[in-house]
Design an enzyme around this catalytic site. Structure first.
Site, PDB file in Angstrom:
ATOM      1  N   HIS A   1       9.473  -3.523   3.462  1.00  0.00           N
ATOM      2  CA  HIS A   1       8.910  -3.972   1.970  1.00  0.00           C
ATOM      3  C   HIS A   1      10.432  -4.034   1.145  1.00  0.00           C
ATOM      4  O   HIS A   1      10.079  -4.959   0.260  1.00  0.00           O
ATOM      5  CB  HIS A   1       8.391  -2.480   1.508  1.00  0.00           C
ATOM      6  CG  HIS A   1       7.085  -2.106   2.196  1.00  0.00           C
ATOM      7  ND1 HIS A   1       7.207  -1.034   2.928  1.00  0.00           N
ATOM      8  CD2 HIS A   1       6.049  -2.346   1.971  1.00  0.00           C
ATOM      9  CE1 HIS A   1       5.527  -1.036   3.529  1.00  0.00           C
ATOM     10  NE2 HIS A   1       5.120  -1.838   2.914  1.00  0.00           N
TER      11      HIS A   1
ATOM     12  N   ARG B   1       2.861   2.552   9.709  1.00  0.00           N
ATOM     13  CA  ARG B   1       2.083   3.676  10.619  1.00  0.00           C
ATOM     14  C   ARG B   1       3.201   4.125  11.649  1.00  0.00           C
ATOM     15  O   ARG B   1       2.692   5.145  12.471  1.00  0.00           O
ATOM     16  CB  ARG B   1       0.936   2.810  11.041  1.00  0.00           C
ATOM     17  CG  ARG B   1      -0.144   2.643  10.128  1.00  0.00           C
ATOM     18  CD  ARG B   1      -1.223   1.698  10.755  1.00  0.00           C
ATOM     19  NE  ARG B   1      -2.445   1.646   9.941  1.00  0.00           N
ATOM     20  CZ  ARG B   1      -2.902   0.804   9.101  1.00  0.00           C
ATOM     21  NH1 ARG B   1      -2.057  -0.235   8.894  1.00  0.00           N
ATOM     22  NH2 ARG B   1      -3.809   0.877   8.443  1.00  0.00           N
TER      23      ARG B   1
ATOM     24  N   MET C   1       0.888  -1.127  -0.014  1.00  0.00           N
ATOM     25  CA  MET C   1       0.134  -0.098  -0.001  1.00  0.00           C
ATOM     26  C   MET C   1       1.010   1.197   0.105  1.00  0.00           C
ATOM     27  O   MET C   1       0.368   2.458   0.276  1.00  0.00           O
ATOM     28  CB  MET C   1      -0.976   0.115   1.243  1.00  0.00           C
ATOM     29  CG  MET C   1      -1.919  -1.053   1.108  1.00  0.00           C
ATOM     30  SD  MET C   1      -3.668  -0.645   1.948  1.00  0.00           S
ATOM     31  CE  MET C   1      -2.915  -0.711   3.789  1.00  0.00           C
TER      32      MET C   1
ATOM     33  N   GLN D   1      -2.994 -12.649   7.811  1.00  0.00           N
ATOM     34  CA  GLN D   1      -3.174 -12.172   6.183  1.00  0.00           C
ATOM     35  C   GLN D   1      -2.443 -13.152   5.391  1.00  0.00           C
ATOM     36  O   GLN D   1      -2.799 -13.767   4.472  1.00  0.00           O
ATOM     37  CB  GLN D   1      -2.751 -10.833   5.818  1.00  0.00           C
ATOM     38  CG  GLN D   1      -2.396 -10.502   4.536  1.00  0.00           C
ATOM     39  CD  GLN D   1      -1.800  -8.930   4.141  1.00  0.00           C
ATOM     40  OE1 GLN D   1      -2.704  -8.172   4.568  1.00  0.00           O
ATOM     41  NE2 GLN D   1      -0.533  -8.983   3.862  1.00  0.00           N
TER      42      GLN D   1
ATOM     43  N   ALA E   1       4.431   4.031   0.919  1.00  0.00           N
ATOM     44  CA  ALA E   1       5.035   4.429   2.373  1.00  0.00           C
ATOM     45  C   ALA E   1       5.895   3.119   2.492  1.00  0.00           C
ATOM     46  O   ALA E   1       6.208   2.684   3.662  1.00  0.00           O
ATOM     47  CB  ALA E   1       3.991   4.412   3.390  1.00  0.00           C
ATOM     48  N   LEU E   2       7.027   2.881   1.606  1.00  0.00           N
ATOM     49  CA  LEU E   2       7.819   1.807   1.605  1.00  0.00           C
ATOM     50  C   LEU E   2       8.937   2.159   2.581  1.00  0.00           C
ATOM     51  O   LEU E   2       9.460   3.043   2.621  1.00  0.00           O
ATOM     52  CB  LEU E   2       8.410   1.602   0.039  1.00  0.00           C
ATOM     53  CG  LEU E   2       7.318   1.141  -0.895  1.00  0.00           C
ATOM     54  CD1 LEU E   2       8.260   0.780  -2.157  1.00  0.00           C
ATOM     55  CD2 LEU E   2       6.484   0.065  -0.515  1.00  0.00           C
TER      56      LEU E   2
END
Length: 278
Positions: free
Chosen positions: A34, A184, A27, A150, A29-30
């Site tokens: 990531h 976050r 999503m 997930q 905001a690496l």
């Protein structure tokens, strides 16, 4: 090779060359977590596609969809530095028709733990992941172990729907103080960050024990003594295949998972543990 930014299926078809493709769904905001996924993808395929799409289907109306960090230009720089071939960055209207009716159901596992705290969340996750698989057509896809439930649900979807995709996973990447990397984390104040470290401390304390009751007790003690500012959603010890809570007779691998709010920011973390009889 110059990084290609694809906005839709047609762009991807033009960009795709020969050889095997690995997809890293994100999503944006690496961060270093990531990048670890991208490096695994690069090691296991000829071409790497990173998708950057903040998926509205996995956010409830009271969650942080509008607040979720969007840093597209910085993300492109990170992808270039990691040798990514294609960034897939669709608009919401390219992914979801206005009259969309069909979604993927995450089933019973999707209603447990994180799914109980965020009803419908995993239906949204699986729906967008399946759409990404259909559009990108990867041979492999890479996910992080930090989102353990997930990951388990994506593996189950691939198995249940006979998808010809190999799912790879990468261990959770942590900052030097133990905090699991998350997009976050940038919302945490210095005080919030000190409080947030209770999550990883609790998991380490639990992982040092061997039986379900001792694991839960050790982790809970850390959380209970963390002081004000930590609002725990759940602390669970679950079967990694089903995410159902294990009882005191359980032996073998399990996942100790925690979720909590620190200020206005919700964080999750987990660790794998091996259980034996007392």
């Amino acid at each position: 090779m110059e990084l290609i930014v694809a906005r839709n299926r047609e762009d991807l078809v033009k960009a795709r060359g020969g050889g095997e493709v690995a997809l890293v769904p994100t999503m944006g905001a690496l961060h270093e977590g990531h990048k670890a996924l991208i490096r695994q993808a690069r090691a296991r395929a000829d071409h790497v596609v990173v998708s950057i799409f903040v998926n509205p289907l996995q956010f409830a109306p009271n969650e942080d969809f509008s607040r979720y960090p969007r840093t597209f230009e910085a993300d492109l720089d990170a992808c270039r530095a990691e040798g990514v071939d294609v960034v897939f960055h669709p608009a919401v209207e390219d992914m979801y028709a206005p009259d969309r009716q069909v979604s993927v159901s995450a089933g019973r596992m999707g209603e447990l733990v994180e799914g109980a705290a965020r009803p419908g969340h995993f239906d949204g996750v699986l729906t967008v992941v399946l759409k990404l698989f259909n559009v990108v057509q990867p041979d492999r896809a890479v996910f992080g172990q930090k989102d353990a439930q997930q990951l388990a649900l994506i593996r189950r979807m691939v198995a249940d729907l006979d998808l010809p995709i190999e799912i790879l996973d990468v261990p959770t990447v942590r900052e030097p103080d133990g905090l699991a990397l998350s997009s976050r984390n940038r919302f945490l104040s210095d005080d919030d960050r000190r409080v947030a470290l209770a999550l990883s401390r609790a998991l380490r304390a639990g992982a040092a024990e061997l039986t379900p009751s001792r694991i839960r007790a050790a982790a809970r003690e850390v959380l209970d003594t963390a002081g004000p500012g930590l609002d725990v959603d759940y602390l669970v010890l679950v079967d990694p295949a089903t995410f159902a809570e294990v009882d005191d007779s359980y032996e073998g691998m399990a996942v100790l998972a925690v979720a909590a709010r620190v200020g206005a920011t919700r964080l999750i973390d987990n660790v794998s543990v091996t259980l034996t009889r007392a």
